[in-house]
Motif scaffolding. Structure first.
Motif, PDB file in Angstrom:
ATOM      1  N   MET A   1       0.848  -1.209   0.000  1.00  0.00           N
ATOM      2  CA  MET A   1       0.000   0.000   0.000  1.00  0.00           C
ATOM      3  C   MET A   1       0.880   1.255   0.000  1.00  0.00           C
ATOM      4  SD  MET A   1      -2.819   1.267   2.819  1.00  0.00           S
ATOM      5  CE  MET A   1      -3.582   2.864   2.673  1.00  0.00           C
ATOM      6  N   LYS A   2       0.495   2.232  -0.810  1.00  0.00           N
ATOM      7  CA  LYS A   2       1.235   3.492  -0.851  1.00  0.00           C
ATOM      8  C   LYS A   2       0.627   4.472   0.142  1.00  0.00           C
ATOM      9  CE  LYS A   2       2.948   7.034  -4.004  1.00  0.00           C
ATOM     10  NZ  LYS A   2       2.952   7.539  -5.401  1.00  0.00           N
ATOM     11  N   LEU A   3       1.446   4.869   1.122  1.00  0.00           N
ATOM     12  CA  LEU A   3       0.951   5.767   2.161  1.00  0.00           C
ATOM     13  C   LEU A   3       0.927   7.216   1.677  1.00  0.00           C
ATOM     14  CD1 LEU A   3       2.800   4.280   5.263  1.00  0.00           C
ATOM     15  CD2 LEU A   3       0.448   3.881   4.563  1.00  0.00           C
ATOM     16  N   SER A   4      -0.084   7.962   2.119  1.00  0.00           N
ATOM     17  CA  SER A   4      -0.223   9.382   1.770  1.00  0.00           C
ATOM     18  C   SER A   4       0.301  10.248   2.916  1.00  0.00           C
ATOM     19  CB  SER A   4      -1.689   9.705   1.496  1.00  0.00           C
ATOM     20  OG  SER A   4      -1.911  11.095   1.545  1.00  0.00           O
ATOM     21  N   LYS A   5       1.115  11.216   2.567  1.00  0.00           N
ATOM     22  CA  LYS A   5       1.650  12.140   3.579  1.00  0.00           C
ATOM     23  C   LYS A   5       0.515  12.907   4.262  1.00  0.00           C
ATOM     24  CE  LYS A   5       5.484  14.359   2.625  1.00  0.00           C
ATOM     25  NZ  LYS A   5       6.474  15.353   2.137  1.00  0.00           N
ATOM     26  N   GLN A   6      -0.535  13.215   3.485  1.00  0.00           N
ATOM     27  CA  GLN A   6      -1.659  13.956   4.050  1.00  0.00           C
ATOM     28  C   GLN A   6      -2.394  13.123   5.094  1.00  0.00           C
ATOM     29  OE1 GLN A   6      -1.653  17.055   2.977  1.00  0.00           O
ATOM     30  NE2 GLN A   6      -3.247  17.612   4.468  1.00  0.00           N
ATOM     31  N   ASP A   7      -2.532  11.787   4.829  1.00  0.00           N
ATOM     32  CA  ASP A   7      -3.192  10.903   5.800  1.00  0.00           C
ATOM     33  C   ASP A   7      -2.369  10.800   7.078  1.00  0.00           C
ATOM     34  OD1 ASP A   7      -5.256  10.452   4.061  1.00  0.00           O
ATOM     35  OD2 ASP A   7      -4.428   8.581   3.260  1.00  0.00           O
ATOM     36  N   ILE A   8      -1.048  10.740   6.922  1.00  0.00           N
ATOM     37  CA  ILE A   8      -0.154  10.673   8.091  1.00  0.00           C
ATOM     38  C   ILE A   8      -0.302  11.943   8.932  1.00  0.00           C
ATOM     39  CG2 ILE A   8       2.242  10.504   8.862  1.00  0.00           C
ATOM     40  CD1 ILE A   8       1.218   7.955   7.547  1.00  0.00           C
ATOM     41  N   LYS A   9      -0.338  13.066   8.239  1.00  0.00           N
ATOM     42  CA  LYS A   9      -0.463  14.361   8.925  1.00  0.00           C
ATOM     43  C   LYS A   9      -1.771  14.440   9.703  1.00  0.00           C
ATOM     44  CE  LYS A   9       0.065  19.299   7.912  1.00  0.00           C
ATOM     45  NZ  LYS A   9       0.241  20.300   6.844  1.00  0.00           N
ATOM     46  N   LYS A  10      -2.842  13.953   9.082  1.00  0.00           N
ATOM     47  CA  LYS A  10      -4.147  13.978   9.744  1.00  0.00           C
ATOM     48  C   LYS A  10      -4.163  13.091  10.978  1.00  0.00           C
ATOM     49  CE  LYS A  10      -9.074  13.678   8.676  1.00  0.00           C
ATOM     50  NZ  LYS A  10     -10.093  13.402   7.638  1.00  0.00           N
ATOM     51  N   ALA A  11      -3.474  11.944  10.903  1.00  0.00           N
ATOM     52  CA  ALA A  11      -3.390  11.036  12.057  1.00  0.00           C
ATOM     53  C   ALA A  11      -2.619  11.679  13.202  1.00  0.00           C
ATOM     54  CB  ALA A  11      -2.728   9.730  11.630  1.00  0.00           C
ATOM     55  N   LEU A  12      -1.559  12.416  12.852  1.00  0.00           N
ATOM     56  CA  LEU A  12      -0.741  13.052  13.900  1.00  0.00           C
ATOM     57  C   LEU A  12      -1.486  14.194  14.591  1.00  0.00           C
ATOM     58  CD1 LEU A  12       2.759  13.119  12.152  1.00  0.00           C
ATOM     59  CD2 LEU A  12       1.866  11.452  13.787  1.00  0.00           C
ATOM     60  N   GLU A  13      -2.519  14.711  13.926  1.00  0.00           N
ATOM     61  CA  GLU A  13      -3.328  15.771  14.552  1.00  0.00           C
ATOM     62  C   GLU A  13      -4.131  15.246  15.743  1.00  0.00           C
ATOM     63  OE1 GLU A  13      -5.666  17.313  11.383  1.00  0.00           O
ATOM     64  OE2 GLU A  13      -4.140  18.755  10.725  1.00  0.00           O
ATOM     65  N   SER A  14      -4.225  13.932  15.856  1.00  0.00           N
ATOM     66  CA  SER A  14      -4.969  13.336  16.979  1.00  0.00           C
ATOM     67  C   SER A  14      -4.099  13.146  18.215  1.00  0.00           C
ATOM     68  CB  SER A  14      -5.551  11.982  16.558  1.00  0.00           C
ATOM     69  OG  SER A  14      -4.511  11.040  16.318  1.00  0.00           O
ATOM     70  N   ALA A  29       5.621  20.650  16.114  1.00  0.00           N
ATOM     71  CA  ALA A  29       6.576  19.659  16.621  1.00  0.00           C
ATOM     72  C   ALA A  29       7.057  18.746  15.500  1.00  0.00           C
ATOM     73  CB  ALA A  29       5.931  18.830  17.741  1.00  0.00           C
ATOM     74  N   VAL A  30       6.184  18.463  14.537  1.00  0.00           N
ATOM     75  CA  VAL A  30       6.556  17.594  13.409  1.00  0.00           C
ATOM     76  C   VAL A  30       7.365  18.418  12.413  1.00  0.00           C
ATOM     77  CG1 VAL A  30       5.709  16.190  11.499  1.00  0.00           C
ATOM     78  CG2 VAL A  30       4.526  16.147  13.705  1.00  0.00           C
ATOM     79  N   LYS A  31       8.601  18.005  12.218  1.00  0.00           N
ATOM     80  CA  LYS A  31       9.490  18.751  11.334  1.00  0.00           C
ATOM     81  C   LYS A  31       9.500  18.194   9.914  1.00  0.00           C
ATOM     82  CE  LYS A  31      10.589  21.341  14.769  1.00  0.00           C
ATOM     83  NZ  LYS A  31       9.947  22.664  14.849  1.00  0.00           N
ATOM     84  N   ASN A  32       9.240  16.901   9.781  1.00  0.00           N
ATOM     85  CA  ASN A  32       9.308  16.318   8.450  1.00  0.00           C
ATOM     86  C   ASN A  32       8.534  14.994   8.412  1.00  0.00           C
ATOM     87  OD1 ASN A  32      10.042  16.267   5.782  1.00  0.00           O
ATOM     88  ND2 ASN A  32      12.039  15.318   6.133  1.00  0.00           N
ATOM     89  N   ILE A  33       7.908  14.702   7.287  1.00  0.00           N
ATOM     90  CA  ILE A  33       7.233  13.416   7.058  1.00  0.00           C
ATOM     91  C   ILE A  33       7.665  12.903   5.684  1.00  0.00           C
ATOM     92  CG2 ILE A  33       5.027  12.213   6.785  1.00  0.00           C
ATOM     93  CD1 ILE A  33       3.736  14.403   8.503  1.00  0.00           C
ATOM     94  N   ILE A  34       8.216  11.703   5.639  1.00  0.00           N
ATOM     95  CA  ILE A  34       8.663  11.107   4.370  1.00  0.00           C
ATOM     96  C   ILE A  34       7.969   9.756   4.206  1.00  0.00           C
ATOM     97  CG2 ILE A  34      10.640  10.299   3.024  1.00  0.00           C
ATOM     98  CD1 ILE A  34      12.399  12.120   4.776  1.00  0.00           C
ATOM     99  N   THR A  35       7.391   9.506   3.030  1.00  0.00           N
ATOM    100  CA  THR A  35       6.726   8.222   2.766  1.00  0.00           C
ATOM    101  C   THR A  35       7.353   7.542   1.555  1.00  0.00           C
ATOM    102  OG1 THR A  35       5.043   9.324   1.407  1.00  0.00           O
ATOM    103  CG2 THR A  35       4.530   9.003   3.738  1.00  0.00           C
ATOM    104  N   PHE A  36       7.539   6.211   1.640  1.00  0.00           N
ATOM    105  CA  PHE A  36       8.012   5.358   0.539  1.00  0.00           C
ATOM    106  C   PHE A  36       7.144   4.117   0.536  1.00  0.00           C
ATOM    107  CE2 PHE A  36      11.725   7.564   2.227  1.00  0.00           C
ATOM    108  CZ  PHE A  36      12.242   8.184   1.101  1.00  0.00           C
ATOM    109  N   GLY A  37       6.150   4.059  -0.326  1.00  0.00           N
ATOM    110  CA  GLY A  37       5.268   2.897  -0.338  1.00  0.00           C
ATOM    111  C   GLY A  37       4.569   2.740   0.992  1.00  0.00           C
ATOM    112  N   ASP A  38       4.832   1.583   1.679  1.00  0.00           N
ATOM    113  CA  ASP A  38       4.208   1.362   2.984  1.00  0.00           C
ATOM    114  C   ASP A  38       5.123   1.764   4.141  1.00  0.00           C
ATOM    115  OD1 ASP A  38       6.099  -0.596   2.792  1.00  0.00           O
ATOM    116  OD2 ASP A  38       4.772  -2.257   3.358  1.00  0.00           O
ATOM    117  N   GLU A  39       6.206   2.496   3.823  1.00  0.00           N
ATOM    118  CA  GLU A  39       7.130   2.969   4.866  1.00  0.00           C
ATOM    119  C   GLU A  39       6.913   4.470   5.116  1.00  0.00           C
ATOM    120  OE1 GLU A  39      11.222   1.977   4.332  1.00  0.00           O
ATOM    121  OE2 GLU A  39      10.762   0.057   3.354  1.00  0.00           O
TER     122      GLU A  39
END
Length: 380
Positions: A1-14, A29-39
């Motif tokens: 599965m290819k992860l979306s940076k926007q989905d990760i960001k939304k999860a961190l808002e919780s 606090a979050v300085k950077n988000i990098i996604t590679f496929g499911d990583e």
């Protein structure tokens, strides 16, 4: 599965950052988000240095992404700790003195450079610009402001303010003035120790009905002594203006004056340096300039110390004459002197605006018995 940076960001808002009450995105606090496929790699900075806080952040991020985005995501969390910036001891915690917006100390390391003359002319120029201005003559041992405002024979009146008796400053040329000179005879020497002088100053500051002022100018005595510390201990000084002539002897003392205000235990912003008696122009030779005390010494000093240069004033007989008769030269109309004082005053106002925009208000400093001795202690 290819992860979306926007989905990760939304999860961190919780997730709430430990000790901050905001979520990880709101608090930056979050300085950077990098996604590679499911990583996914999350770089985050927190201010709590404890291992428990670091571990909690890591666990919360793993849990949020697994539950809200993808349960099989491969997650790397890099947590770094950034200690919060501690405010300096002199950052004001309370309110400034009611009614007084800006308090400017006018100082010089050396006597005889025209500090009181500059103070008087700055004050009347500010008044001409439409500001409400007051001058506190803090030169306890040599008060000259009453003479310069032609109010030597005046005395402050007592007024009743909310059931308390207050001094009403003497006013002339639109400037309110208080000086120890109002309470002594012209030929009387003021022979006071530091605590008594400090008490007199405090009475003129806090037992006076200054009303509303845009600017209070404080004419300090020469040097870097007890009176200076008393003033800065009593009042939240907005900034200091240093007056010097171009000669090396005056510049050496002006440098000490700047250093005093910049000491860590005092930390009053230096708004700039004014060069007085910069050059002499004879009336009969208006195109000739004679640099009697040296050329651009104060200007060069301001560059060396990285403080603003506010302008220069010529050595002109009419400035001295105007001060002696109690009518500051800046009151003249359409003359080079009026223009020179206007330009310098505009520069002072501009620096005050910059200072207020970029720095927190200054607090009346906490002076201990060893305050001001830092330089001495370093040499011992």
């Amino acid at each position: 599965m290819k992860l979306s940076k926007q989905d990760i960001k939304k999860a961190l808002e919780s997730i709430t950052v430990p000790g901050e009450g905001m979520n990880m995105i709101e608090s930056n606090a979050v300085k950077n988000i990098i996604t590679f496929g499911d990583e996914v790699i999350v770089d985050i900075t927190i201010t709590n240095p404890s291992l428990q806080a670091k571990k909690r952040v890591e666990v919360d991020i793993l849990k949020a992404i697994h539950e809200l985005v993808y349960e099989k995501a491969k997650i790397t969390v890099n947590v770094s700790v950034e200690a919060p910036v501690k405010p300096k001891a002199n950052v004001i915690k309370g309110n400034p003195i009611p009614g007084i917006q800006n308090i400017i100390a006018v100082a010089s390391g050396k006597g005889g450079v025209g500090k009181s003359t500059v103070t008087a002319n700055l004050a009347v120029t500010l008044s001409k610009m439409g500001f409400k201005v007051g001058v506190l003559d803090a030169d306890i041992y040599g008060p000259s402001i009453p003479m310069m405002f032609d109010v030597e024979n005046e005395r402050p009146l007592a007024v009743n303010i909310e059931g308390k008796s207050k001094m009403k400053p003497v006013e002339n040329y639109g400037v309110k003035v208080l000086s120890i000179g109002f309470f002594t005879q012209p030929n009387q020497a003021v022979v006071w120790r530091g605590p008594m002088a400090a008490k007199a100053l405090n009475q003129m500051i806090f037992d006076a009905h200054w009303e509303t002022l845009d600017f209070m100018l404080i004419d300090l005595p020469p040097g870097t002594g007890d009176i200076h510390l008393s003033i800065m201990q009593s009042l939240p000084i907005t900034g200091a203006v240093i007056v010097s002539t171009p000669q090396n002897v005056a510049l050496a003392d002006a440098k000490k004056g700047v250093a005093m205000f910049q000491q860590e235990s005092i930390s009053v912003p230096v708004l700039g340096i004014i060069e007085n008696m910069a050059y002499f122009i004879p009336a009969e030779l208006p195109n000739n300039k004679y640099f009697i005390f040296g050329k651009e010494g104060a200007k060069n000093l301001s560059e060396d110390l990285k403080v603003p240069f506010l302008g220069e004033l010529p050595l002109v007989q009419s400035i001295r004459e105007a001060g002696d008769v109690g009518r500051p030269a800046a009151l003249q109309q359409a003359t080079p002197l009026e223009e020179a004082f206007k330009k310098i005053t505009q520069n002072v106002v501009e620096e005050v605006v910059k200072r207020n925009d970029n720095l927190p208000p200054t607090e009346a400093i906490k002076i201990t018995t060893m305050a001001g001795c830092a330089a001495v202690k370093k040499q011992l």
